[in-house]
Design a protein around this motif. Sequence first.
Motif, PDB file in Angstrom:
ATOM      1  N   UNK A  23      25.316  35.907  29.823  1.00  0.00           N
ATOM      2  CA  UNK A  23      26.188  34.255  29.340  1.00  0.00           C
ATOM      3  C   UNK A  23      27.479  34.556  29.785  1.00  0.00           C
ATOM      4  N   UNK A  24      28.197  35.592  29.559  1.00  0.00           N
ATOM      5  CA  UNK A  24      29.524  35.288  29.944  1.00  0.00           C
ATOM      6  C   UNK A  24      29.857  36.189  31.378  1.00  0.00           C
ATOM      7  N   UNK A  25      28.836  36.663  32.188  1.00  0.00           N
ATOM      8  CA  UNK A  25      29.246  37.289  33.527  1.00  0.00           C
ATOM      9  C   UNK A  25      29.842  38.627  33.390  1.00  0.00           C
ATOM     10  N   UNK A  26      30.266  39.095  34.587  1.00  0.00           N
ATOM     11  CA  UNK A  26      30.655  40.496  34.697  1.00  0.00           C
ATOM     12  C   UNK A  26      32.214  40.730  35.027  1.00  0.00           C
ATOM     13  N   UNK A  27      32.876  39.673  34.876  1.00  0.00           N
ATOM     14  CA  UNK A  27      34.414  39.673  35.048  1.00  0.00           C
ATOM     15  C   UNK A  27      35.150  40.195  33.830  1.00  0.00           C
ATOM     16  N   UNK A  28      35.903  41.436  33.921  1.00  0.00           N
ATOM     17  CA  UNK A  28      36.416  41.886  32.476  1.00  0.00           C
ATOM     18  C   UNK A  28      37.782  40.944  32.363  1.00  0.00           C
ATOM     19  N   UNK A  29      37.944  41.052  31.016  1.00  0.00           N
ATOM     20  CA  UNK A  29      39.303  40.176  30.720  1.00  0.00           C
ATOM     21  C   UNK A  29      40.659  40.720  31.513  1.00  0.00           C
ATOM     22  N   UNK A  30      40.732  42.051  31.805  1.00  0.00           N
ATOM     23  CA  UNK A  30      42.024  42.411  32.599  1.00  0.00           C
ATOM     24  C   UNK A  30      41.802  41.830  34.040  1.00  0.00           C
ATOM     25  N   UNK A  31      40.653  41.807  34.565  1.00  0.00           N
ATOM     26  CA  UNK A  31      40.642  41.279  35.914  1.00  0.00           C
ATOM     27  C   UNK A  31      40.746  39.730  35.979  1.00  0.00           C
TER      28      UNK A  31
END
Length: 148
Positions: A23-31
């Motif tokens: 649903x939300x993908x693989x990108x972290x919040x920091x990235x």
Amino acid sequence: MAQRILVLHGPNLNLLGTREPHVYGHTTLDALNAGLVDLARSLGSSLTTFQSNHEGALVDRIQAARLDGTDFVIINAGAFTHTSVAIRDALAGVAIPFVEVHISNVYKREAFRHHSYLSDLAQGVVAGLGPLGYEAAVRFAAQHAQSA
Ligand code: DQA
């Protein structure tokens, strides 16, 4: 003139990258945040970020934005989008223009996600574009601030 953009992330968005990646993908919040800081800088603006799982902490940060020179807010209030009169009232109270962002297309999901307490106050709403939605909002914010 440098413009100040504040990006607010609500509950569970600290889990980006590991939370329901379908649903939300693989990108972290920091990235995600690092990319937005760089993008804002390239557009001649500055950008700070704040994440909290707590409604009151988000309300406090919105109230602080009235005093710290914030020109524009980008907010993904997460689940509080669908529940929080307090966050709505805080945004109305500081009267800082804002864009509402959702990573997922909330209108394709459960009915309880179709209502937002924020949308009718927002300059615009972006949903379903993943992290790109935040980038669009930063570009809009930078332009909006420059023409204000
Ligand atoms: C979300 C959508 C909300 O319904 C959900 O509660 C979230 C994330 C999104 O970015 O797609 O936490 O705001």
